[in-house]
Design an enzyme around this catalytic site. Structure first.
Site, PDB file in Angstrom:
ATOM      1  N   TYR A   1       0.942  -1.379   0.021  1.00  0.00           N
ATOM      2  CA  TYR A   1       0.019  -0.136   0.154  1.00  0.00           C
ATOM      3  C   TYR A   1       0.722   1.244   0.058  1.00  0.00           C
ATOM      4  O   TYR A   1       1.936   1.190   0.572  1.00  0.00           O
ATOM      5  CB  TYR A   1      -0.700   0.052   1.293  1.00  0.00           C
ATOM      6  CG  TYR A   1      -2.020  -0.771   1.173  1.00  0.00           C
ATOM      7  CD1 TYR A   1      -3.116  -0.539   0.628  1.00  0.00           C
ATOM      8  CD2 TYR A   1      -2.102  -2.199   1.906  1.00  0.00           C
ATOM      9  CE1 TYR A   1      -4.576  -1.364   0.798  1.00  0.00           C
ATOM     10  CE2 TYR A   1      -3.003  -2.979   2.065  1.00  0.00           C
ATOM     11  CZ  TYR A   1      -4.229  -2.715   1.288  1.00  0.00           C
ATOM     12  OH  TYR A   1      -5.234  -3.468   1.261  1.00  0.00           O
TER      13      TYR A   1
ATOM     14  N   TYR B   1      -0.760  -9.940   0.632  1.00  0.00           N
ATOM     15  CA  TYR B   1       0.454  -9.627   1.448  1.00  0.00           C
ATOM     16  C   TYR B   1       0.428 -10.194   2.922  1.00  0.00           C
ATOM     17  O   TYR B   1      -0.779 -10.643   3.263  1.00  0.00           O
ATOM     18  CB  TYR B   1       0.381  -8.047   1.551  1.00  0.00           C
ATOM     19  CG  TYR B   1      -0.982  -7.327   2.192  1.00  0.00           C
ATOM     20  CD1 TYR B   1      -1.045  -7.243   3.554  1.00  0.00           C
ATOM     21  CD2 TYR B   1      -1.943  -6.655   1.293  1.00  0.00           C
ATOM     22  CE1 TYR B   1      -2.400  -6.828   3.925  1.00  0.00           C
ATOM     23  CE2 TYR B   1      -3.036  -6.347   1.795  1.00  0.00           C
ATOM     24  CZ  TYR B   1      -3.242  -6.215   3.137  1.00  0.00           C
ATOM     25  OH  TYR B   1      -4.245  -5.515   3.418  1.00  0.00           O
TER      26      TYR B   1
ATOM     27  N   ARG C   1      -2.923 -12.227   3.780  1.00  0.00           N
ATOM     28  CA  ARG C   1      -4.364 -11.740   3.285  1.00  0.00           C
ATOM     29  C   ARG C   1      -4.412 -12.114   1.857  1.00  0.00           C
ATOM     30  O   ARG C   1      -3.472 -12.017   1.143  1.00  0.00           O
ATOM     31  CB  ARG C   1      -4.664 -10.011   3.290  1.00  0.00           C
ATOM     32  CG  ARG C   1      -4.686  -9.131   4.334  1.00  0.00           C
ATOM     33  CD  ARG C   1      -5.431  -9.492   5.490  1.00  0.00           C
ATOM     34  NE  ARG C   1      -7.060  -9.806   5.019  1.00  0.00           N
ATOM     35  CZ  ARG C   1      -7.788  -9.238   4.663  1.00  0.00           C
ATOM     36  NH1 ARG C   1      -7.752  -7.905   4.596  1.00  0.00           N
ATOM     37  NH2 ARG C   1      -9.150  -9.749   4.134  1.00  0.00           N
TER      38      ARG C   1
ATOM     39  N   HIS D   1      -7.458  -8.508  -2.269  1.00  0.00           N
ATOM     40  CA  HIS D   1      -8.574  -7.871  -1.985  1.00  0.00           C
ATOM     41  C   HIS D   1      -8.794  -6.283  -2.509  1.00  0.00           C
ATOM     42  O   HIS D   1      -7.696  -5.946  -2.596  1.00  0.00           O
ATOM     43  CB  HIS D   1      -9.186  -7.983  -0.597  1.00  0.00           C
ATOM     44  CG  HIS D   1      -8.055  -7.278   0.183  1.00  0.00           C
ATOM     45  ND1 HIS D   1      -6.951  -7.994   0.751  1.00  0.00           N
ATOM     46  CD2 HIS D   1      -8.172  -5.973   0.784  1.00  0.00           C
ATOM     47  CE1 HIS D   1      -6.290  -7.228   1.515  1.00  0.00           C
ATOM     48  NE2 HIS D   1      -6.851  -5.917   1.561  1.00  0.00           N
TER      49      HIS D   1
ATOM     50  N   HIS E   1     -10.521  -2.827  -1.026  1.00  0.00           N
ATOM     51  CA  HIS E   1     -11.478  -2.225   0.080  1.00  0.00           C
ATOM     52  C   HIS E   1     -12.602  -1.247  -0.840  1.00  0.00           C
ATOM     53  O   HIS E   1     -12.295  -0.675  -1.511  1.00  0.00           O
ATOM     54  CB  HIS E   1     -10.766  -1.343   0.926  1.00  0.00           C
ATOM     55  CG  HIS E   1      -9.830  -2.066   1.698  1.00  0.00           C
ATOM     56  ND1 HIS E   1      -9.999  -2.826   3.132  1.00  0.00           N
ATOM     57  CD2 HIS E   1      -8.306  -2.611   1.522  1.00  0.00           C
ATOM     58  CE1 HIS E   1      -8.964  -3.339   3.495  1.00  0.00           C
ATOM     59  NE2 HIS E   1      -8.045  -3.367   2.662  1.00  0.00           N
TER      60      HIS E   1
HETATM   61 FE   LIG Z   1      -6.315  -4.362   2.854  1.00  0.00          FE
END
Ligand SMILES: [Fe+2]
Lengths: 193, 240
Positions: B106, B145, B155, B158, B160
């Site tokens: 991110y 990640y 995770r 995905h 959000h």
């Molecule tokens: Fe996330």
């Protein structure tokens, strides 16, 4: 009115996670040049500043730690108790050093409810963050207002003796304190809105 | 007669207290939420005008690109509709999305993952639904990640989603997963939802019918926000 319409299941919530700023407040974390403005920076862009109040506070976890990796959103009426789709929404995060949030806004008026009864002045507040599988909702009422006849507070009193977690304390002229406790003895009352 | 929100069915939502998801332990409130029927506060809400949306806001491959260099990764379309629980499409709903880049990183100061930042990818997009409740994003397939939970866990891929419908009571924040991702089943955030069908509804499906029209893999993710019911109030019954 038809009662036989199929009711689909609402899409379930998932946590907003720790990186929600990227989507909701990119300019606030210096992701510049994608969206012109972050939404909800000013709840009432066109109103006079001399009428504004400040609501300040922190959000505490179960260890009593004040959190800063959360997002708060508020929705409220204007000073006459009128909701309008163009204004009254704010979105903000606590300061990363002081861990305090500051909402600079109009104090809402008494609000006419859909059943014709009045609701005491209040602001709907939501909290989203990592560790919260669903967004939490609560309400900010104001110390000093007539709260006796408020329909929601009456409902809350049916199951809780103490509704003080829903009432912001007046700590100065036009300044209110509203701390939120996610857990513990002082756990804030949250609403299934 | 007014439109009130139908009660939220918490059985199709995640549990707040879900210790397998470690961060929930100190944050999930212990007491039950207070239920009540909608008031004017929850049935109203902010409405965002289409003119806040810039031309590239829903194209994450271009909205942060420098000198027209595309971000690394494979480009995908994520599309679908937003409707209410009675299948009425919702026009004018605001969708905001955020995601990791192709490497699972991110663009955020709190992301400690050692994967590289992509200088041409911010990972944010937004869109306001059209008359049929339709939305569409062009983006990069996000990578999975690692994150600290019970030791290091992964995770699933995905995106959000944050959605505003017509009222604050319809507000939704969720995550969309990708069909076939083997990491979905072991994810504690996914598993905080016990209802199988509800869990499944967060998994987008590869839409093969689009192979010929768009030269991109397309994933379909439909979102359902709370519906409203016409409600009679006792003190008004006689007049109606
Ligand atoms: Fe996330």
């Amino acid at each position: 009115m038809s009662d036989i319409k199929t009711v689909l299941d609402e899409t379930p919530f998932q946590t907003a996670g720790p990186f929600l700023h990227i989507g909701c407040l990119p300019n606030a974390i210096n992701i510049e040049g994608v969206f012109d403005n972050d939404l909800g920076v000013k709840p009432f862009a066109n109103k006079h500043y001399d009428k504004f109040i400040t609501i300040t506070g922190s959000v505490f976890d179960g260890d009593g730690k004040a959190l800063d990796d959360i997002m708060l959103e508020t929705w409220q009426s204007d000073e006459n108790g009128v909701y309008s789709p163009e204004s009254g929404f704010a979105r903000f995060v606590p300061n990363s050093l002081t861990k305090k949030f500051n909402l600079y806004t109009l104090k809402p008026g008494f609000i006419n409810n859909i059943d014709g009864k009045a609701q005491s002045p209040h602001i709907l507040l939501s909290i989203s963050s990592r560790g919260l599988n669903m967004t939490l909702n609560t309400r900010i009422y104001f110390e000093g207002d007539d709260l006796i006849n408020d329909p929601l507070l009456s409902i809350v009193k049916n199951s809780r003796n103490d509704v003080s977690s829903l009432i912001a304390k007046k700590i100065d002229e036009d300044i209110y304190l509203f701390d939120i406790f996610l857990q513990g003895d002082k756990e804030t009352i949250f609403l299934d809105i | 007669m007014v439109e009130a929100l139908i009660k939220r069915n918490l059985k199709t939502h995640p549990q707040l207290n879900f210790p397998d998801y470690k961060s929930s332990r100190l944050r999930a409130p212990k007491n039950k939420k207070i239920s009540f029927s909608s008031t004017s506060t929850e049935i109203s809400g902010p409405v965002f005008k289409k003119d806040i949306i810039g031309k590239l806001d829903n194209d994450l491959t271009l909205n942060f690109s420098k000198n027209n260099i595309l971000p690394i990764g494979h480009k995908i379309i994520v599309f679908g509709t937003i409707s209410d629980q009675f299948a009425n499409p919702i026009e004018g709903a605001l969708i905001e999305i955020w995601q990791a880049n192709a490497a699972g990183k991110y663009l955020h100061h709190n992301d400690n993952n050692t994967a590289p930042v992509d200088p041409n990818f911010a990972g944010c997009g937004r869109y306001i639904t059209s008359s049929k409740g339709y939305y569409e994003f062009i983006t990069i397939q996000p990578g999975p990640y690692p994150y600290p939970n019970r030791g290091i866990e992964w995770r699933p891929m995905h995106i959000h989603f944050s959605v505003f419908g017509k009222s604050f009571g319809q507000r939704l924040i969720t995550q969309m997963y990708f069909e076939g991702d083997p990491l979905i089943n072991s994810c504690p955030m996914v598993n905080s939802i016990s209802d199988k069908k509800a869990k499944q509804s967060l998994i987008s499906t590869l839409d093969t019918s689009r192979y010929n029209t768009k030269k991109l893999l397309s994933y379909k993710f439909d979102i359902i926000l709370r519906g409203t019911n016409q409600t009679f109030f006792e003190n008004r019954k006689e007049g109606l």
